[in-house]
Motif scaffolding. Structure first.
Motif, PDB file in Angstrom:
ATOM      1  N   TYR A   1       1.720   5.290  -0.402  1.00  0.00           N
ATOM      2  CA  TYR A   1       1.102   6.593  -0.152  1.00  0.00           C
ATOM      3  C   TYR A   1       2.145   7.698  -0.293  1.00  0.00           C
ATOM      4  CZ  TYR A   1      -2.265   3.582   2.323  1.00  0.00           C
ATOM      5  OH  TYR A   1      -3.155   2.596   2.667  1.00  0.00           O
TER       6      TYR A   1
ATOM      7  N   LYS B   1       0.864  -1.178   0.000  1.00  0.00           N
ATOM      8  CA  LYS B   1       0.000   0.000   0.000  1.00  0.00           C
ATOM      9  C   LYS B   1       0.904   1.232   0.000  1.00  0.00           C
ATOM     10  CE  LYS B   1      -3.302  -2.996   0.595  1.00  0.00           C
ATOM     11  NZ  LYS B   1      -4.125  -3.427  -0.573  1.00  0.00           N
TER      12      LYS B   1
ATOM     13  N   GLU C   1      -7.182   1.154  10.413  1.00  0.00           N
ATOM     14  CA  GLU C   1      -8.072   0.044  10.078  1.00  0.00           C
ATOM     15  C   GLU C   1      -7.441  -1.298  10.428  1.00  0.00           C
ATOM     16  OE1 GLU C   1      -9.442   0.090   6.087  1.00  0.00           O
ATOM     17  OE2 GLU C   1     -10.321   2.103   6.215  1.00  0.00           O
ATOM     18  N   HIS C   2      -6.111  -1.340  10.444  1.00  0.00           N
ATOM     19  CA  HIS C   2      -5.397  -2.590  10.715  1.00  0.00           C
ATOM     20  C   HIS C   2      -4.777  -2.635  12.109  1.00  0.00           C
ATOM     21  CE1 HIS C   2      -5.564  -2.607   6.292  1.00  0.00           C
ATOM     22  NE2 HIS C   2      -5.347  -3.906   6.355  1.00  0.00           N
TER      23      HIS C   2
ATOM     24  N   TRP D   1      -2.712   8.084   4.677  1.00  0.00           N
ATOM     25  CA  TRP D   1      -2.330   6.760   5.177  1.00  0.00           C
ATOM     26  C   TRP D   1      -2.684   6.530   6.648  1.00  0.00           C
ATOM     27  CZ3 TRP D   1       1.134   7.814   9.020  1.00  0.00           C
ATOM     28  CH2 TRP D   1       1.922   8.966   8.895  1.00  0.00           C
TER      29      TRP D   1
ATOM     30  N   GLU E   1      -5.465   7.018   8.302  1.00  0.00           N
ATOM     31  CA  GLU E   1      -6.762   6.359   8.443  1.00  0.00           C
ATOM     32  C   GLU E   1      -6.661   4.875   8.110  1.00  0.00           C
ATOM     33  OE1 GLU E   1      -6.083   8.955   6.608  1.00  0.00           O
ATOM     34  OE2 GLU E   1      -7.130  10.655   7.545  1.00  0.00           O
ATOM     35  N   ASP E   2      -5.883   4.553   7.061  1.00  0.00           N
ATOM     36  CA  ASP E   2      -5.742   3.150   6.661  1.00  0.00           C
ATOM     37  C   ASP E   2      -4.941   2.349   7.683  1.00  0.00           C
ATOM     38  OD1 ASP E   2      -7.173   3.808   4.456  1.00  0.00           O
ATOM     39  OD2 ASP E   2      -5.529   3.650   3.020  1.00  0.00           O
TER      40      ASP E   2
END
Length: 402
Positions: free
Chosen positions: A220, A218, A231-232, A225, A227-228
Motif C-alpha cells: 500500500y 499486500k 479485516e485480519h 490499508w 480497513e484491510d
C-alpha cells in the motif's frame, strides 16, 4: 485439498509418508508432520524437489541448531534494541502479529556495529523463538498455529538508508534464509506507507520470492490499508494510528511502549571506532592497492605449528582478503576470502600453519573498476622456538608485492 494435516488428498498423504521414510534416520522431534507438510506445500508436493529442499534445510540446521538458538543463544543487546520488533498480539486466526517500523531503523548503523554473520544468527534466533512460541500457543489453545502476520511500516524510509551494497546483500540473505528454511510460515505481510522508489527495489528482489510468498504480500501507499488491517486484526490490538483503538496507559495513540520506533545507533558503538589501526603505530604498514589489482604480503613459516596472524584495515570502502599457502606450482587458499570494510575497522585473524614454507596474505581489489584502496596492515608469524613451546618468536612480514 489444502495440504494441511487433516485435509490431505490420497496423493498428498502418500507424499508425506514417503518423505518421512526418506529421512527416517535424520528426523528430530520437532520434525513433525506439520513441518514436513510445510516443505511439501512449498514445492507443490513434488517429492524430488521437496527432498532436495529439506536436505539443504537439515544441512543448515547442522550449523544453526534450533535447540541452541531456542535455549542457549543470547543476541547482542544492540540488535535487540535496534532491530527486533515485539509481538502486538494475535490476529483473528490466532497467528502472532509483529509490527516492524522499517522507516526508522538505522540499518546502516547496525551494519557498522555488528558483522553480518551475527545478524544472521540473531534473525535465526528471532524466527526460532517465534516458532517455539507458536508451538506453545498451539498446545495451550488446541489449535495448531504455524504462520505469522507482519506489518512493515515504511514511513520515513529514504534511499540514503538503504542505497548501499551491504544493505542490499543483507536483505537478499534474509530472504533466502526465510524462503529456504521457514517455508509456509507467512500468513500475510502488510507493507504500508511505501515511498515511490519502493516498487523499483521490490522489482529487484521479487524473483527471489516464491509465487506463494508474493501472493501474501499486500503493498500500500499512504492510504487504504487501515480497513484491510482490521479485516485480519481486532481493533483493540491495533494502535490508534494504525486504525485500531489501542492506546498506551497515558492515552498516547502511537503506543510507544509497544510499537518500537527505532532511534539512530550511537556511533560510539561503531566497530571502526572500537577497533582500528594507527598509521603511526609500531609495525603497521600502509599500502595502496590499485584498481583491478592485488597485493601479496609474504610471510615465511620455518616451524610447524606456528601462527600466521594479521590485522588489516581498509581506510575507505572495502577490499577482499585471504591467505594462501604459496609453495608448489599453484597457490592453495587456506583462509577463504573475507570482505574487509572500512565500516568495521580492522579485520583481525590468525591461522595455525602446520606446514612450513611461504604464505601470502592477499589483498584483492581486482573487482573494483574505478577505485584504488588504501590499506593499513600488520602481518606476522609467531613461532615456537623451544621444544616446550614456552618461548615465542614473532617474525614480521616481508615486503609486499603489489
Amino acid at each position: 485439498m489444502s495440504g494441511h494435516l487433516g485435509d490431505l488428498s490420497p496423493t498428498q498423504e502418500q507424499a508425506l509418508k514417503e518423505l518421512r521414510e526418506i529421512f527416517k534416520d535424520e528426523l528430530l522431534p520437532q520434525h513433525d508432520d506439520h513441518l514436513l507438510l510445510q516443505f511439501l506445500r512449498a514445492r507443490r508436493f513434488d517429492l524430488k524437489k521437496t527432498e532436495e529442499m529439506f536436505r539443504k534445510h537439515l544441512q543448515f540446521r547442522k550449523e544453526f541448531s534450533e535447540d541452541y538458538f531456542v535455549n542457549e543463544y543470547k543476541p547482542p543487546k544492540i540488535l535487540v534494541d535496534h532491530l527486533l520488533p515485539p509481538v502486538l498480539g494475535y490476529d483473528k486466526d490466532g497467528c502472532p502479529v509483529r509490527l516492524v517500523h522499517i522507516g526508522h531503523q538505522d540499518i546502516k548503523g547496525l551494519l557498522c556495529c555488528v558483522r553480518r554473520p551475527e545478524i544472521r544468527k540473531c534473525i535465526t534466533w528471532f524466527l526460532d523463538t517465534d516458532k517455539e512460541e507458536m508451538r506453545k500457543r498451539s498446545r495451550e489453545t488446541g489449535v495448531h498455529v504455524e504462520k505469522r502476520t507482519f506489518i512493515f511500516d515504511l514511513d520515513g524510509l529514504s534511499l540514503k538508508q538503504i542505497y548501499r551494497r551491504d544493505v542490499y546483500e543483507l536483505a537478499i540473505s534474509f530472504i533466502k534464509l526465510y524462503e529456504y528454511n521457514y517455508p509456509e510460515n507467512l500468513k500475510v505481510a502488510f507493507i504500508i506507507n511505501t515511498p515511490s522508489f519502493f516498487y523499483y527495489l521490490f522489482s529487484m528482489i521479487k524473483s527471489l520470492l516464491s509465487e506463494d510468498t508474493v501472493d501474501k504480500l499486500k503493498i500500500y501507499g499512504y492510504n487504504g490499508w487501515k480497513e484491510d488491517l482490521l479485516e485480519h486484526i481486532d481493533a483493540d490490538l491495533l494502535p490508534v494510528i494504525y486504525g485500531g483503538t489501542r492506546t498506551d496507559p497515558d492515552g498516547n495513540p502511537k503506543c510507544p511502549s509497544l510499537v518500537r520506533v527505532f532511534s539512530p545507533v550511537p556511533q560510539e558503538f561503531y566497530l571502526k571506532n572500537l577497533n582500528c589501526l594507527s598509521e603511526n603505530s609500531e609495525n603497521v604498514r600502509k599500502v595502496t592497492v590499485g584498481r583491478r589489482s592485488k597485493c601479496s604480503i609474504h610471510l615465511k613459516v620455518d616451524v610447524p605449528g606456528s601462527t600466521v596472524g594479521w590485522e588489516v584495515e581498509c581506510t575507505r570502502n572495502d577490499i577482499k582478503m585471504y591467505l594462501v599457502y604459496a609453495e608448489g606450482p599453484s597457490p592453495e587458499t587456506v583462509v577463504k576470502p573475507v570482505n574487509v570494510s572500512s565500516d568495521f575497522g580492522a579485520e583481525i585473524g590468525c591461522y595455525l600453519a602446520e606446514r612450513t614454507g611461504k604464505y601470502s596474505l592477499v589483498l584483492d581489489n581486482s573487482y573494483s573498476i574505478f577505485r584504488n584502496k588504501q590499506v593499513l596492515y600488520k602481518a606476522y608469524v609467531t613461532a615456537c622456538t623451544s621444544k616446550n613451546s614456552d618461548v615465542l618468536k614473532t617474525v614480521l612480514s616481508e615486503k609486499e608485492n603489489c
